[in-house]
Design a protein around this motif. Structure first.
Motif, PDB file in Angstrom:
ATOM      1  N   SER A 273      47.939  39.336  45.987  1.00  0.00           N
ATOM      2  CA  SER A 273      48.785  40.514  45.910  1.00  0.00           C
ATOM      3  C   SER A 273      49.701  40.423  44.700  1.00  0.00           C
ATOM      4  O   SER A 273      50.606  39.591  44.653  1.00  0.00           O
ATOM      5  CB  SER A 273      49.616  40.634  47.192  1.00  0.00           C
ATOM      6  OG  SER A 273      50.478  41.745  47.134  1.00  0.00           O
ATOM      7  N   PHE A 275      52.542  41.819  43.501  1.00  0.00           N
ATOM      8  CA  PHE A 275      53.491  42.584  44.309  1.00  0.00           C
ATOM      9  C   PHE A 275      54.801  42.790  43.558  1.00  0.00           C
ATOM     10  O   PHE A 275      55.557  41.851  43.328  1.00  0.00           O
ATOM     11  CB  PHE A 275      53.760  41.844  45.623  1.00  0.00           C
ATOM     12  CG  PHE A 275      54.381  42.705  46.690  1.00  0.00           C
ATOM     13  CD1 PHE A 275      53.597  43.270  47.677  1.00  0.00           C
ATOM     14  CD2 PHE A 275      55.740  42.949  46.686  1.00  0.00           C
ATOM     15  CE1 PHE A 275      54.163  44.065  48.656  1.00  0.00           C
ATOM     16  CE2 PHE A 275      56.322  43.752  47.649  1.00  0.00           C
ATOM     17  CZ  PHE A 275      55.533  44.308  48.647  1.00  0.00           C
ATOM     18  N   ALA A 281      58.544  42.322  50.062  1.00  0.00           N
ATOM     19  CA  ALA A 281      57.268  41.747  50.500  1.00  0.00           C
ATOM     20  C   ALA A 281      57.312  41.355  51.966  1.00  0.00           C
ATOM     21  O   ALA A 281      56.284  41.366  52.648  1.00  0.00           O
ATOM     22  CB  ALA A 281      56.918  40.541  49.635  1.00  0.00           C
ATOM     23  N   ALA A 285      53.920  43.099  52.405  1.00  0.00           N
ATOM     24  CA  ALA A 285      52.774  42.291  51.992  1.00  0.00           C
ATOM     25  C   ALA A 285      51.623  42.507  52.962  1.00  0.00           C
ATOM     26  O   ALA A 285      51.839  42.819  54.142  1.00  0.00           O
ATOM     27  CB  ALA A 285      53.167  40.813  51.954  1.00  0.00           C
ATOM     28  N   LEU A 293      50.975  35.636  47.055  1.00  0.00           N
ATOM     29  CA  LEU A 293      51.918  36.639  46.583  1.00  0.00           C
ATOM     30  C   LEU A 293      52.349  36.296  45.165  1.00  0.00           C
ATOM     31  O   LEU A 293      53.065  35.316  44.947  1.00  0.00           O
ATOM     32  CB  LEU A 293      53.129  36.682  47.517  1.00  0.00           C
ATOM     33  CG  LEU A 293      54.164  37.767  47.255  1.00  0.00           C
ATOM     34  CD1 LEU A 293      53.608  39.139  47.592  1.00  0.00           C
ATOM     35  CD2 LEU A 293      55.423  37.484  48.062  1.00  0.00           C
TER      36      LEU A 293
END
Length: 368
Positions: A273, A275, A281, A285, A293
């Motif tokens: 991800s 992000f 998150a 997420a 992440l």
């Protein structure tokens, strides 16, 4: 006699997918009609437990809101009256108010309405549910169902899920085990330009991965540029069930904070991800699957909910190197020789990968 419950989630596909555990809890003892916006309807149709779908564009939620007219409201009131639900649950994000929709549902004669709500609801809500802490969105929505007296059935682990069977996409994908890169997001601040994604794709291909690039029909120019000569371009090649099938056969999906990242989680595929911290998150997420992440979660844009990046150069995502993406894919695909550091929601010490854990929301009230 089976109860009929309307469950509302009026924004995008990813938001609707995150409401899936809530929907299944209600569907364990009631027939569910889903009220969804035009951007989320395809997700609602893919959720297990949904018997039928009403589509309506909420002017207080849609990012390109239509004019609010009496005719539009009256049309929704009629549709809800025709369904005649015994109760309604309004699922929202923390920054959205359930009260405008609650008012419309009262006009439609819905006798019992529950929602997560910080504002004084007067007579608009029968259950004013409060949520403590910062739980993942899927758990937050599920807590509303639980507060209303609904429970997941035995054997349901509360993860995201999609309706089965999914279509056969072998002709598009070939054998399973490839890496999917999905570069698009509905909010520009949550992704990077095509050239940056193309660099990630080339690095993955050079590392020996077979790469597929996915996107909607409106994103064909983007997916073609990102795929280049290094990947297979599937932009516009599938509807949402077909995309779910493509993602299910992938070893890993690489994506920003976007609906298909949640769709990957719903078919149990790990996600790298990328992000942007414009939203937390901890809430957003991909839920219930291994997640790497990437992105600076302590960047100045954190928590702003900005649609356009407010920081010159978009450093939280532009700073992610192709080598780091390749390393994250390798680890999630069980090919790394050393663990990849992860950054937690506040940019502090590394955390374990995100799974189904998290603080549960506080429960109050119930359906009488």
């Amino acid at each position: 006699m089976t109860r009929r419950v309307l469950v509302a989630r009026l924004d995008n596909v990813g938001d609707v997918l995150l409401a899936g555990p809530c929907v299944r809890a209600v569907a364990a003892s009631a027939e569910v009609t889903m009220l969804a916006g035009p951007r989320g309807r395809a997700g609602a149709e893919l959720l297990p437990g949904v018997a039928d779908v009403i589509e309506w564009c909420a002017p207080w939620i849609d990012p390109e809101p239509p004019e609010l007219t009496a005719e539009d409201v009256e049309a929704l009131v009629k549709q809800v009256r025709d369904v005649a639900p015994d109760a309604a649950l309004i699922v929202t994000s923390f920054h959205q108010s359930p009260l405008p929709l609650a008012l419309v549902l009262r006009m439609a004669g819905v006798p019992w309405i529950g929602a997560i709500c910080e504002d004084y609801p007067g007579s608009l809500l029968d259950l004013r549910h409060r949520v403590d802490g910062d739980p993942p969105e899927a758990e937050r929505a599920l807590s509303l169902a639980e507060a209303a007296g609904f429970r997941l059935p035995p054997g349901d682990d509360g993860r995201l899920a999609v309706r089965r069977p999914l279509p056969d996409v072998t002709a598009l994908t070939g054998d399973p085990g490839y890496v999917v890169v999905h570069p698009a997001a509905s909010v520009p601040a949550r992704t990077v330009p095509a050239g940056r994604w193309a660099a990630h794709v080339r690095a993955l291909a050079e590392a020996g991965h077979r790469v597929l690039v996915t996107g909607s029909p409106a994103e064909r120019a983007l997916t073609a540029e990102v795929a280049g000569d290094a990947a297979t371009d599937l932009g516009g090649a599938t509807d949402l069930p077909g995309l779910a099938a493509v993602l299910e056969r992938a070893a890993v999906v690489v994506a920003p904070n976007t609906g298909p990242a949640h769709l990957a989680a719903a078919v149990d595929t790990p996600v790298v991800s990328l992000f942007a911290p414009v939203v937390p998150a901890a809430r957003w997420a991909p839920y219930g699957v291994p997640v790497a992440l990437l992105g600076d979660q302590s960047a100045p844009c954190r928590g702003t909910r900005a649609r356009e990046c407010p920081v010159p150069g978009h450093p939280c995502l532009e700073s992610i190197s192709p080598e780091r993406v390749v390393a994250a894919v390798a680890e999630l695909n069980h090919g790394a020789t050393a663990p990849l550091p992860r950054v937690n929601q506040r940019g502090a010490a590394p955390l374990p990968r995100f799974t189904t854990g998290g603080q549960r929301a506080r429960r109050t009230g119930g359906v009488s």
